[in-house]
Design an enzyme around this catalytic site. Structure first.
Site, PDB file in Angstrom:
ATOM      1  N   SER A  50     -26.210  48.812   3.689  1.00  0.00           N
ATOM      2  CA  SER A  50     -26.168  47.651   2.639  1.00  0.00           C
ATOM      3  C   SER A  50     -25.031  47.464   2.753  1.00  0.00           C
ATOM      4  O   SER A  50     -24.091  47.472   1.337  1.00  0.00           O
ATOM      5  CB  SER A  50     -26.717  47.300   1.721  1.00  0.00           C
ATOM      6  N   GLN A  53     -17.825  44.342   2.433  1.00  0.00           N
ATOM      7  CA  GLN A  53     -16.276  43.755   2.521  1.00  0.00           C
ATOM      8  C   GLN A  53     -15.873  45.249   2.109  1.00  0.00           C
ATOM      9  O   GLN A  53     -14.655  45.635   2.790  1.00  0.00           O
ATOM     10  CB  GLN A  53     -15.217  43.206   2.694  1.00  0.00           C
ATOM     11  N   HIS A  55     -16.894  48.281   2.042  1.00  0.00           N
ATOM     12  CA  HIS A  55     -17.104  49.879   2.751  1.00  0.00           C
ATOM     13  C   HIS A  55     -16.347  48.994   4.216  1.00  0.00           C
ATOM     14  O   HIS A  55     -15.564  50.391   4.779  1.00  0.00           O
ATOM     15  CB  HIS A  55     -18.331  49.542   3.396  1.00  0.00           C
TER      16      HIS A  55
END
Length: 534
Positions: A50, A53, A55
């Site tokens: 999921s 930004q 990550h």
């Protein structure tokens, strides 16, 4: 980009990447055992999918610093409690795959729990071998209400680090307790990986990016931004001189009380590394919040530091870093931390003892035992005197012999680990100017001012030749110096351990045609401009 779902495929892929990296090096590089392995650096970004930004910022940092980037996507049942959201946690593999491909990821590792030998049970019910962090680190903050959570995190992170064996693994500062636990885990188990902490990424409202944000309605997202506003209020109070935990926490509590739908779980001030509760900030503290909005649990934090600013100056060899840093420190009344001199001192000792430059083990032994001291000097040309094992080597470390070998010595992991520990200890209270090649990215990633000095190879060669002439060193042609500098640039930029890189938040100064005073003045002006904003 590859999508790998089994341990066998992951190991096969990593072995292939390491081998390919060696084969793509030039013949000259392959013959140089010190540099032929640098390009195999592997970066791991562990996630539960999921992706958002936050990550992507981790992926971007990993892409910048490694030749191979692996993103793991694994929703870990061990870190969810019996009544938590394991069953409904967002599973968006196809969307995640597209984002990873756009971010330049080389491979996704997305195993099932069965593939990793993890039963789909919480940590208390599981029979899997567990990694148990120190109880003092997991009993407070989120650990108080999420029993077993950090044992589950530590267990799966250890497993991933063992499977991938990355050089660096990337985690966000938003999960401050998790970050501290993982750093402690790596240190206590002597795992050969660098844990890279990356800043929290926020939505326009200030809400910290999280996979669980998608549980929130548009209205709830706006309400949730009060957590960040509370932290900002505490930061303002801290800058105004408030140091006591009770007062800082009350400032946050008052702000959160303005949104009645936000139910506070905790507001705590702890030491960021040990997670021990603080009554008063002496050096630094992590102010952390957990709260619930509807059925969604939210966390956030900020680091409050009581120190003078640090100026980190990075750049390639011959860019004038040392001279500029000395002038800046003098003008601002800050301490000059000559990190380059420390590496030169170790290099001098290696040469003095007749140790081969490629004898990593002997050099590691020497670096871990040596004692380096830096003391102020009245000599304007050498304002810092350098001692190693009680021997003054201030002049000895500037010879051509040392200069030609220092990059190879500095690239060795054991040397850098030993010296970086000393440097970070000196930087605890701030108020210093440090220069090198990875100061802003590795040694002091939280430096308030980051500068990247650079100049053309020709300009740097001319400067180096002038330095040698002033020092009475043997004459070296400009052509040879340009060749040496270009080679050093390549080594410094491609080494596996803390390569030369411009920090994302650094200001670049091209110094061709500028005097040392001009450059120093620009940095001082920028420092004062930044200081007025704090």
């Amino acid at each position: 980009m590859r999508l790998l779902t089994t341990v066998a495929a992951l190991r096969c892929y990593l072995n292939k990447r390491r081998w390919e990296s060696r084969l793509t090096a030039s013949e000259e590089q392959i013959l140089d055992s010190m540099t032929s392995w640098y390009q195999t650096a592997i970066g791991l970004v562990p996630t539960m999918g999921s992706l958002h930004q936050g990550h992507l910022s981790l992926i971007e940092r990993a892409r910048h610093e490694n030749s191979t980037v692996i993103v793991s996507i694994f929703i870990n049942p061990l870190q969810f409690g019996p009544n938590e959201d394991y069953g409904r946690y967002p599973r968006t593999l196809e969307q995640d795959r597209q984002l990873c491909e756009q971010g330049g990821v080389d491979a996704i590792f997305a195993p099932s729990p069965e593939e990793l030998g993890i039963p789909q049970k919480n940590i208390q019910e599981s029979q899997v071998t567990q990694v148990i962090p120190p109880s003092v680190m997991i009993s407070g903050l989120c650990g108080h209400s999420r029993l077993g959570h950090f044992q589950g995190v530590a267990t799966i992170v250890t497993k991933l680090l063992n499977l991938v064996q990355p050089d660096r693994a990337y985690f966000g500062q938003k999960d401050g307790q998790q970050l501290a636990v993982i750093k402690r885990l790596v240190a206590d188990l002597d795992l050969p990986v660098e844990i890279v902490a990356c800043p929290t990424v926020r939505e326009a409202s200030g809400l910290a990016c999280s996979s669980r944000n998608q549980y929130l309605t548009a209205q709830e997202k706006q309400q949730a931004a009060v957590l960040y506003r509370g932290l900002l209020q505490a930061e303002a109070a801290f800058k105004a001189g408030v140091r006591y935990s009770s007062r800082l926490r009350e400032v946050v509590r008052q702000e959160l009380a303005k949104v009645s739908s936000v139910l506070v779980e905790y507001i705590e001030l702890v030491e960021p590394t040990t997670l021990m509760p603080l009554d008063k900030i002496q050096e630094e503290g992590m102010l952390a919040i957990a709260a619930r909005l509807g059925s969604t649990r939210l966390i956030d934090n900020t680091i409050l530091r009581d120190r003078q600013p640090i100026i980190a100056i990075d750049g390639p060899a011959g860019a004038g870093k040392s001279t500029v840093a000395r002038q800046v420190a003098t003008k601002l009344g800050l301490v000059y931390l000559d990190t380059g001199a420390m590496y030169r001192a170790v290099t001098w000792l290696v040469l003095q003892q007749g140790i081969a430059i490629d004898d990593d083990c002997a050099i590691a032994e020497l670096a871990s035992k040596c004692k380096i001291e830096l003391t102020p000097s009245q000599d304007l040309q050498s304002p810092v005197r350098v001692w190693i094992n009680d021997t003054d080597v201030t002049q000895n470390i500037r010879t051509i012999e040392v200069t030609s070998q220092v990059s190879a010595i500095a690239a060795q992991a054991a040397v850098r680990q030993a010296l970086v520990k000393q440097q970070q200890r000196w930087g605890k209270r701030g108020g210093l100017v440090a220069e090198g090649r990875d100061i802003g990215t590795h040694v002091f990633p939280d430096a308030e001012v980051k500068i990247f000095l650079t100049a053309s190879v020709g300009e740097r060669a001319r400067r180096r030749q002038q330095d040698f002439q002033k020092q009475g060193q043997p004459e070296v042609s400009l052509e040879q110096l340009e060749k040496d500098i270009a080679e050093r640039d390549w080594k410094d930029s491609t080494r596996k351990v803390s390569p030369l890189q411009k920090a994302a938040d650094a200001v670049e100064l091209q110094t061709d045609g500028l005097s040392i005073s001009d450059v120093a003045s620009q940095i001082v002006d920028y420092y004062q401009q930044r200081l007025s904003q704090w």
